[in-house]
Write a protein that holds these residues in place. Sequence first.
Motif, short mmCIF file in Angstrom:
data_model
loop_
_atom_site.label_atom_id
_atom_site.label_comp_id
_atom_site.label_asym_id
_atom_site.label_seq_id
_atom_site.Cartn_x
_atom_site.Cartn_y
_atom_site.Cartn_z
N ARG A 188 0.84 -1.20 0.00
CA ARG A 188 0.00 0.00 0.00
C ARG A 188 0.88 1.25 0.00
O ARG A 188 0.58 2.24 -0.70
CB ARG A 188 -0.92 0.00 1.22
CG ARG A 188 -2.13 -0.92 1.12
CD ARG A 188 -3.11 -0.47 0.06
NE ARG A 188 -4.34 -1.25 0.09
CZ ARG A 188 -5.23 -1.27 -0.88
NH1 ARG A 188 -5.01 -0.59 -2.00
NH2 ARG A 188 -6.32 -1.99 -0.78
N MET A 189 1.97 1.23 0.75
CA MET A 189 2.85 2.38 0.79
C MET A 189 3.61 2.55 -0.52
O MET A 189 3.85 3.68 -0.97
CB MET A 189 3.82 2.27 1.97
CG MET A 189 3.14 2.43 3.33
SD MET A 189 4.28 2.59 4.72
CE MET A 189 4.92 0.91 4.86
N VAL A 190 3.98 1.45 -1.15
CA VAL A 190 4.64 1.53 -2.47
C VAL A 190 3.72 2.20 -3.47
O VAL A 190 4.15 3.07 -4.25
CB VAL A 190 5.04 0.13 -2.96
CG1 VAL A 190 5.35 0.14 -4.45
CG2 VAL A 190 6.25 -0.39 -2.19
N ALA A 191 2.44 1.80 -3.47
CA ALA A 191 1.49 2.38 -4.42
C ALA A 191 1.25 3.86 -4.14
O ALA A 191 1.10 4.66 -5.08
CB ALA A 191 0.17 1.61 -4.36
N ALA A 192 1.24 4.24 -2.86
CA ALA A 192 0.94 5.62 -2.50
C ALA A 192 2.15 6.54 -2.63
O ALA A 192 2.01 7.73 -2.95
CB ALA A 192 0.42 5.68 -1.07
N PHE A 193 3.36 5.98 -2.40
CA PHE A 193 4.57 6.80 -2.38
C PHE A 193 5.66 6.15 -3.24
O PHE A 193 6.63 5.59 -2.73
CB PHE A 193 5.08 6.98 -0.95
CG PHE A 193 4.01 7.39 0.02
CD1 PHE A 193 3.41 8.63 -0.08
CD2 PHE A 193 3.58 6.52 1.02
CE1 PHE A 193 2.42 9.01 0.80
CE2 PHE A 193 2.60 6.89 1.91
CZ PHE A 193 2.00 8.15 1.80
N PRO A 194 5.50 6.19 -4.55
CA PRO A 194 6.45 5.49 -5.44
C PRO A 194 7.87 6.03 -5.37
O PRO A 194 8.82 5.32 -5.74
CB PRO A 194 5.85 5.70 -6.84
CG PRO A 194 4.94 6.89 -6.70
CD PRO A 194 4.42 6.84 -5.30
N SER A 195 8.07 7.26 -4.88
CA SER A 195 9.41 7.82 -4.80
C SER A 195 10.10 7.51 -3.48
O SER A 195 11.28 7.81 -3.30
CB SER A 195 9.37 9.34 -4.99
OG SER A 195 8.62 9.96 -3.95
N ALA A 196 9.38 6.89 -2.55
CA ALA A 196 9.97 6.55 -1.25
C ALA A 196 10.76 5.25 -1.35
O ALA A 196 10.51 4.41 -2.21
CB ALA A 196 8.87 6.42 -0.20
N SER A 197 11.72 5.11 -0.46
CA SER A 197 12.48 3.86 -0.34
C SER A 197 11.99 3.14 0.90
O SER A 197 12.06 3.68 2.01
CB SER A 197 13.98 4.17 -0.22
OG SER A 197 14.72 2.99 0.03
N ILE A 198 11.47 1.93 0.71
CA ILE A 198 10.80 1.21 1.81
C ILE A 198 11.59 -0.02 2.21
O ILE A 198 11.95 -0.85 1.37
CB ILE A 198 9.37 0.83 1.41
CG1 ILE A 198 8.56 2.08 1.06
CG2 ILE A 198 8.68 0.05 2.52
CD1 ILE A 198 7.18 1.80 0.51
N THR A 199 11.86 -0.12 3.50
CA THR A 199 12.49 -1.30 4.09
C THR A 199 11.52 -1.90 5.09
O THR A 199 10.98 -1.18 5.93
CB THR A 199 13.81 -0.93 4.81
OG1 THR A 199 14.71 -0.33 3.89
CG2 THR A 199 14.45 -2.17 5.42
N THR A 200 11.30 -3.19 5.01
CA THR A 200 10.39 -3.85 5.94
C THR A 200 11.05 -5.09 6.50
O THR A 200 11.77 -5.79 5.78
CB THR A 200 9.03 -4.18 5.25
OG1 THR A 200 8.17 -4.85 6.19
CG2 THR A 200 9.22 -5.05 4.03
N ILE A 201 10.84 -5.36 7.78
CA ILE A 201 11.50 -6.50 8.42
C ILE A 201 10.45 -7.40 9.07
O ILE A 201 9.42 -6.94 9.55
CB ILE A 201 12.55 -6.04 9.45
CG1 ILE A 201 11.91 -5.30 10.62
CG2 ILE A 201 13.60 -5.15 8.78
CD1 ILE A 201 12.92 -4.88 11.68
N GLU A 202 10.74 -8.69 9.06
CA GLU A 202 9.80 -9.71 9.53
C GLU A 202 10.59 -10.85 10.17
O GLU A 202 11.56 -11.34 9.60
CB GLU A 202 8.97 -10.22 8.36
CG GLU A 202 8.14 -11.46 8.64
CD GLU A 202 7.09 -11.26 9.73
OE1 GLU A 202 6.94 -12.17 10.57
OE2 GLU A 202 6.43 -10.20 9.73
N VAL A 203 10.14 -11.26 11.34
CA VAL A 203 10.87 -12.29 12.07
C VAL A 203 10.65 -13.69 11.50
O VAL A 203 11.54 -14.54 11.58
CB VAL A 203 10.49 -12.25 13.58
CG1 VAL A 203 9.04 -12.69 13.78
CG2 VAL A 203 11.43 -13.11 14.41
#
Length: 403
Positions: A188-203
Amino acid sequence: MTAPPVTYSYLVMDMEQFAHLDHEVFLLKSVGKHAGQSQQSLTAAYVAAAIRLVGEGLFAQAKELLHVAAESGYWSPAAQLTLEASGHRGHLQLASTPRACLQLAKTSRYWKELSLLQHVLDNACPGDATSVCNAMDHFAECRWEELHQWSKVAGDVKSDVLCGTLRGAAHGVNILEIGTYCGYTALRMVAAFPSASITTIEVDPMHVIIARNMIALSGSAQCLEVWTGHSKYLLPRLAKHQVDGLRRQYGALYMDRWGSEYHDDFIVLDGLGLLECSAVVIADQVLWTGASLFLWDVASKVNCSTRLVPVSVRDDAIAEDFLAVGACSGNTRGLQPDAVMPPPPCFRGLHAEASLFREKWFGSFDSRGTVRDDFARDMQARMLAELANLGYQHSDGILPVPP
């Protein structure tokens, strides 16, 4: 699995961070092989491993891995898009393409997530992050609610609130998400903010595998990083990642896991200098998961203004919970324990109870049940009562500074 998932998590994290790709690929294949007892989960693991190889520029190895997956006879749109990202053109010639069985045994730890993945692969439009999220929403609303399963997919209403809150801060900045699950919010954040760099972490490494397949299907694999590991151990390693010789900092933080653990994450992030001075900090479901110490931390900071935003949740036990939205101004350093007014016993007690319940509940692998529902209702009511004692008023939503 032949070993506890947390054991795989530590191993995969080490292999990722030290770039031991051969060992990482082996571990991901092992996770996929044992997670769902189906060819679907193994192919998903091959895709997740291939995404890592493509990201490191190892295109030949990625194509070889996907060819091995194709020989099993099971293929997916996520696998096809990953193959194309490795430089291959055209479709592989498969002997057959059998449908994966959606009727996974409910004794399987990941039957919910693998069923969700198959539904999205069947119904989403490849290359469209919004379509992937809509397919996840549809499955959560129909299938999971029909089975009275607690949905960890945020939902379009909550994601609208999240993206609306980030709208003034997220364009062109680094965003960190703690708690990927199946990748819904990150997409959802990728679609809303295509110029942002997103890092996500999961255990959980199997959740990482599923999230990477969702991301591959959306066509966003090259602009969204998914790392494996517990935030306690992974955040210090992320602090060593540099861009142009400078430590990467995050202008927006979204925490979406068990609330009693937000406190520790927040202190680590601050201590490592990972948050920008004007960072926006958002924490999900702070009531029933007992985020009392985190709320006390942000309320105690004179340079942080925090608002509690009610959002509806897909949960039989409670109708809504809160997003905590904090806006920092100036230097955020000083969130360390010795700089924070000590929380009262009631806040410490709520934190301890939530932490203890988390250990028992997660160990049962049961996402529903009267014990969990009773806990959620009771914890939410007690959290609201203590916030009211602090001076919180539902009408304005502002989290007051402790006296």
